[in-house]
Design an enzyme around this catalytic site. Structure first.
Site, PDB file in Angstrom:
ATOM      1  N   HIS A  15       0.819  -1.220   0.000  1.00 30.56           N
ATOM      2  CA  HIS A  15       0.000   0.000   0.000  1.00 30.56           C
ATOM      3  C   HIS A  15       0.853   1.271   0.000  1.00 30.56           C
ATOM      4  O   HIS A  15       0.727   2.100  -0.907  1.00 30.56           O
ATOM      5  CB  HIS A  15      -0.991  -0.056   1.161  1.00 30.56           C
ATOM      6  CG  HIS A  15      -1.659   1.243   1.459  1.00 30.56           C
ATOM      7  ND1 HIS A  15      -2.471   1.893   0.554  1.00 30.56           N
ATOM      8  CD2 HIS A  15      -1.619   2.042   2.564  1.00 30.56           C
ATOM      9  CE1 HIS A  15      -2.909   3.027   1.099  1.00 30.56           C
ATOM     10  NE2 HIS A  15      -2.401   3.138   2.308  1.00 30.56           N
ATOM     11  N   HIS A  20       3.768   6.776   5.570  1.00 36.32           N
ATOM     12  CA  HIS A  20       2.561   7.457   6.030  1.00 36.32           C
ATOM     13  C   HIS A  20       1.714   6.658   7.012  1.00 36.32           C
ATOM     14  O   HIS A  20       0.941   7.230   7.765  1.00 36.32           O
ATOM     15  CB  HIS A  20       1.704   7.938   4.841  1.00 36.32           C
ATOM     16  CG  HIS A  20       0.799   6.889   4.272  1.00 36.32           C
ATOM     17  ND1 HIS A  20       1.186   6.049   3.264  1.00 36.32           N
ATOM     18  CD2 HIS A  20      -0.469   6.536   4.580  1.00 36.32           C
ATOM     19  CE1 HIS A  20       0.194   5.233   2.970  1.00 36.32           C
ATOM     20  NE2 HIS A  20      -0.832   5.505   3.750  1.00 36.32           N
ATOM     21  N   GLU A  40       0.539   5.038  12.742  1.00 43.41           N
ATOM     22  CA  GLU A  40      -0.742   4.490  13.158  1.00 43.41           C
ATOM     23  C   GLU A  40      -0.636   2.997  13.446  1.00 43.41           C
ATOM     24  O   GLU A  40      -1.307   2.485  14.329  1.00 43.41           O
ATOM     25  CB  GLU A  40      -1.778   4.700  12.041  1.00 43.41           C
ATOM     26  CG  GLU A  40      -2.751   5.807  12.337  1.00 43.41           C
ATOM     27  CD  GLU A  40      -3.533   6.181  11.088  1.00 43.41           C
ATOM     28  OE1 GLU A  40      -4.464   5.447  10.754  1.00 43.41           O
ATOM     29  OE2 GLU A  40      -3.190   7.201  10.451  1.00 43.41           O
ATOM     30  N   ASP A  41       0.188   2.320  12.693  1.00 38.61           N
ATOM     31  CA  ASP A  41       0.175   0.859  12.732  1.00 38.61           C
ATOM     32  C   ASP A  41       1.343   0.200  13.450  1.00 38.61           C
ATOM     33  O   ASP A  41       1.408  -1.015  13.525  1.00 38.61           O
ATOM     34  CB  ASP A  41       0.108   0.298  11.297  1.00 38.61           C
ATOM     35  CG  ASP A  41      -1.170   0.734  10.598  1.00 38.61           C
ATOM     36  OD1 ASP A  41      -2.110   1.090  11.311  1.00 38.61           O
ATOM     37  OD2 ASP A  41      -1.215   0.722   9.372  1.00 38.61           O
ATOM     38  N   ASP A  80     -25.523  18.311 -23.298  1.00 38.86           N
ATOM     39  CA  ASP A  80     -24.056  18.238 -23.354  1.00 38.86           C
ATOM     40  C   ASP A  80     -23.417  17.139 -22.510  1.00 38.86           C
ATOM     41  O   ASP A  80     -22.728  17.379 -21.552  1.00 38.86           O
ATOM     42  CB  ASP A  80     -23.363  19.591 -23.178  1.00 38.86           C
ATOM     43  CG  ASP A  80     -23.828  20.416 -21.980  1.00 38.86           C
ATOM     44  OD1 ASP A  80     -25.012  20.761 -21.929  1.00 38.86           O
ATOM     45  OD2 ASP A  80     -22.979  20.703 -21.143  1.00 38.86           O
TER      46      ASP A  80
HETATM   47 MN    MN Z   1      -2.738   4.493   4.075  1.00 39.17          MN
END
Ligand code: MN
Length: 698
Positions: free
Chosen positions: A48, A72, A76-77, A260
């Site tokens: 990812h 990034h 968090e992980d 259109d």
């Molecule tokens: Mn991510």
């Protein structure tokens, strides 16, 4: 490892060797941090961040951004924190990574609040460094591309957020490519059925249309050649599904009636040619009145430049013609990203049009942030700001201002300056006096009339459409409310002090300091505000202020007289009456609620600081409500019999509910009583009736 090798190759086409070395180091950190983690698709998690970095590498973004993309998700992980990243890769990278990292989930009461606070944090980080949002957008794009792997519930949530926040942000930054992909994916996941139906309908009608579009392309090419105008491309295209869907919804029509669906884009070498080709378009096809827009002379707020006109083509099919230079086209596709994409290394620092516009916008965001109370309000204001088309109007000095479509004179006033908005009393459009709520239209000249001492009107909130106007009006109202709360609080405390036969002026300094410390307040003015807002009770504060030493209020009960008005409420769940054992419970913003001690809602172990020791005053002169449940054998006139008995005891019925069961009928009465004695007399009297099987207080 293969995936990263591929990214490396791509980076090597525009970054120096030592930069790539640094990037490889950040990759190693990310790899270790995500070791053993997997995506919902089953792939190793590291794929990812690599994919996110690759999206940014396509825009030739700088090494800092690529590193931030790879890192990034580590905060968090994994156990890696900001400090670690700062030590290893420097403060800039740490700031970027932190900017896209979500706040700790557990500190929020609700998902909505968490989402809003996270967005606010990200927006503020973005205002400091635009690359934060580029990393975030790439992150979101990859998540959207792989959204089929997550639960339906999550798909809906992520798709909604993408359509509401990220697509508009991409649009605001001029990144058309991102915007279109966000919108199409968001639409497909949010409304799978509508998406499919619309797609099939378009495909069905495409067959004949392709020929028509080809024919129109040819007509343009031939004409341009014969006029000796050099063009880079003439290309017809379908508008993307989500924009068609929005049109259908907006005009409430079927797809067959959406005009259109197609647009012809003509790319030229210079601006002069753009205007010449516009003339040619209008000579080849009949223009639709009122649809010509000159975004070259007046660019959109995101820096977009182009000429637009809608014409009626062959077989009556209308289509839009977009005419612009190659540079404008690059800008339209990539927005702020064109900075990196089309500048050679090392980057020169001159800002492109899109960047100047983006910076202007970010400054505006900071403005909104400064004047909003909480994150939910902030996000609401930002949404208003990013979601809209624009109108262009003139100040009396001839300056052009762009505002959200639907903007009113008040929005205009705040766009000129906060002070102008705060003190506006009237407006003139093209020299004619109009109401402040008048919606402004492109091309008008607006003049605002101000008066010293004038102030915003709450009614304006009903019609303004820009985040700036809204947040400033609210800001003013809030400061006003604080002012009023302070006055009220002071009055309440003054009155409360009377019952201790003293007054505010004679409060001992030591006592005041102690109470302010206990309540974590810094001044007596703040104390007044807290009392005025109902966060503190004047009676209790007065009591505290009159007790020397550490003897806290809970030792001396507060007498409840029943005449305290809005500050003291009687709980609806247990309906206390004088004589009941009672307890007070503080509800911030609302004051105190009196419950019966036996009430099932009372749990003294939970937040004991909110409980107040209270007892009934001896002289109470008002009626209270008690609830009685009476099981009776149903017979004609039964209700009249009971009502008669109640009246004999000097009680009134406030409400009555009847539940019909198999054998008995149950009446639930809310009746007026003075106190427990009075209630006991009533119960005794009713129990005597031979139709009554059971009677109890609820
Ligand atoms: Mn991510």
């Amino acid at each position: 490892m293969f995936e990263f090798a591929e990214l490396r190759e791509k980076l090597a086409t525009y970054l120096s060797v030592d930069k790539i070395e640094l990037i490889s180091e950040s990759y190693a950190v990310a790899y270790a941090a995500h070791e053993g983690q997997f995506r919902k698709s089953g792939e190793p998690y590291i794929t990812h961040p690599i994919a996110v970095a690759r999206i940014l590498a396509n825009f030739k973004l700088d090494a800092d951004s690529i590193m931030a993309a790879l890192l990034h998700d580590v905060m968090e992980d994994s156990s890696i924190d900001k400090e670690f990243i700062a030590n290893k890769f420097g403060d800039k990278i740490a700031e970027l990574v932190d900017g896209v990292t979500k706040l700790d989930q557990i500190s929020f009461e609700s998902k909505i609040e968490a989402q809003a606070e996270n967005l606010r944090k990200m927006m503020m980080a973005m205002a400091r460094d635009i690359r934060v949002i580029l990393v975030k957008l790439a992150d979101r794009l990859h998540n959207m591309r792989t959204l089929e792997c997550v639960s339906r519930e999550k798909q809906v949530r992520i798709a909604e957020e993408t359509l509401e926040i990220y697509a508009p942000i991409a649009s605001r930054l001029g990144m058309q490519k991102f915007k279109i992909e966000f919108e199409n994916l968001g639409f497909a996941f949010l409304y799978p059925v509508r998406y499919k139906v619309l797609q099939e309908t378009i495909e069905k009608s495409r067959g004949n249309h392709i020929e028509i579009v080809n024919e129109i392309e040819n007509m343009f090419s031939i004409k341009l050649n014969s006029e000796k105008i050099k063009f880079l491309s003439v290309k017809g295209r379908e508008k993307h599904l989500y924009s068609l869907y929005k049109k259908m919804k907006l005009k409430d029509v079927a797809i067959q009636d959406v005009s259109d669906i197609y647009a012809i884009r003509i790319i030229l070498e210079n601006i002069d040619d753009c205007y010449r080709v516009l003339g040619i378009a209008h000579s080849l096809f009949k223009p639709v009145h009122g649809r010509f827009k000159d975004y070259i002379a007046v660019p959109k707020a995101n820096g977009y430049q182009s000429l637009h006109t809608t014409v009626i083509g062959i077989h009556g099919i209308t289509f839009e013609v977009q005419i612009r230079t190659a540079e404008m086209d690059n800008m339209a596709e990539n927005g702020v990203c064109s900075h990196w994409l089309y500048k050679s290394f090392p980057y020169d620092d001159a800002d492109t049009q899109a960047e100047l516009m983006a910076k202007e916008w970010l400054r505006g965001l900071l403005d909104i942030e400064n004047t909003t109370g909480n994150s939910l309000e902030f996000i609401e204001n930002v949404k208003m700001d990013i979601f809209q088309d624009e109108v262009y109007v003139f100040t009396p000095g001839g300056e052009i201002l762009s505002l959200a479509a639907g903007a009113t004179c008040v929005d205009f006033a705040f766009a000129v300056h906060t002070d102008v908005g705060n003190s506006c009393i009237a407006a003139k459009i093209d020299r004619k006096i109009v109401p402040l709520s008048t919606r402004i239209m492109s091309g008008q000249t607006i003049e605002i009339v101000n008066a010293p001492g004038a102030h915003p009107n709450p009614a304006w909130l009903g019609f303004v459409v820009t985040g700036k106007a809204r947040s400033n009006i609210r800001h003013w109202l809030r400061s006003q409310q604080t002012h009023e709360a302070q006055n009220l609080g002071k009055r309440l405390l003054e009155r409360a002090m009377l019952s201790f036969e003293t007054n505010i002026q004679s409060i001992a300094v030591d006592n005041l300091t102690r109470v302010l410390n206990e309540l974590k307040l810094s001044s007596i003015e703040q104390l007044y505000i807290e009392i005025g807002l109902g966060n503190q009770l004047a009676q209790l504060v007065a009591q505290r202020l009159n007790i020397d030493g550490l003897n806290l209020d809970n030792k001396t009960p507060l007498a409840i007289k029943g005449t305290e008005g809005v500050v003291i409420n009687y709980a609806k769940c247990c309906k206390p009456i004088p004589g009941d054992k009672i307890v007070g419970f503080l509800v911030s913003g609302k004051g105190m609620f009196v419950h019966r001690e036996v009430c099932s809602h009372m749990d003294l172990k939970k937040s004991p600081e909110k409980y107040v020791h209270v007892e009934w005053s001896r002289s109470i002169d008002r009626v209270f409500v008690a609830e009685l449940k009476i099981d009776v054998i149903d017979k004609k006139g039964i209700l009249a019999i009971i009502a008669g008995a109640l009246a004999e005891c000097n009680s009134n019925i406030e409400t009555l509910n009847i539940e019909q069961a198999d054998i008995y009928t149950t009446f639930v009465f809310n009746i007026h009583v003075q106190n427990r004695n009075h209630l006991a007399i009533i119960i005794k009297r009713i129990r005597k009736l031979d139709v009554v099987v059971r009677i109890s207080r609820i």
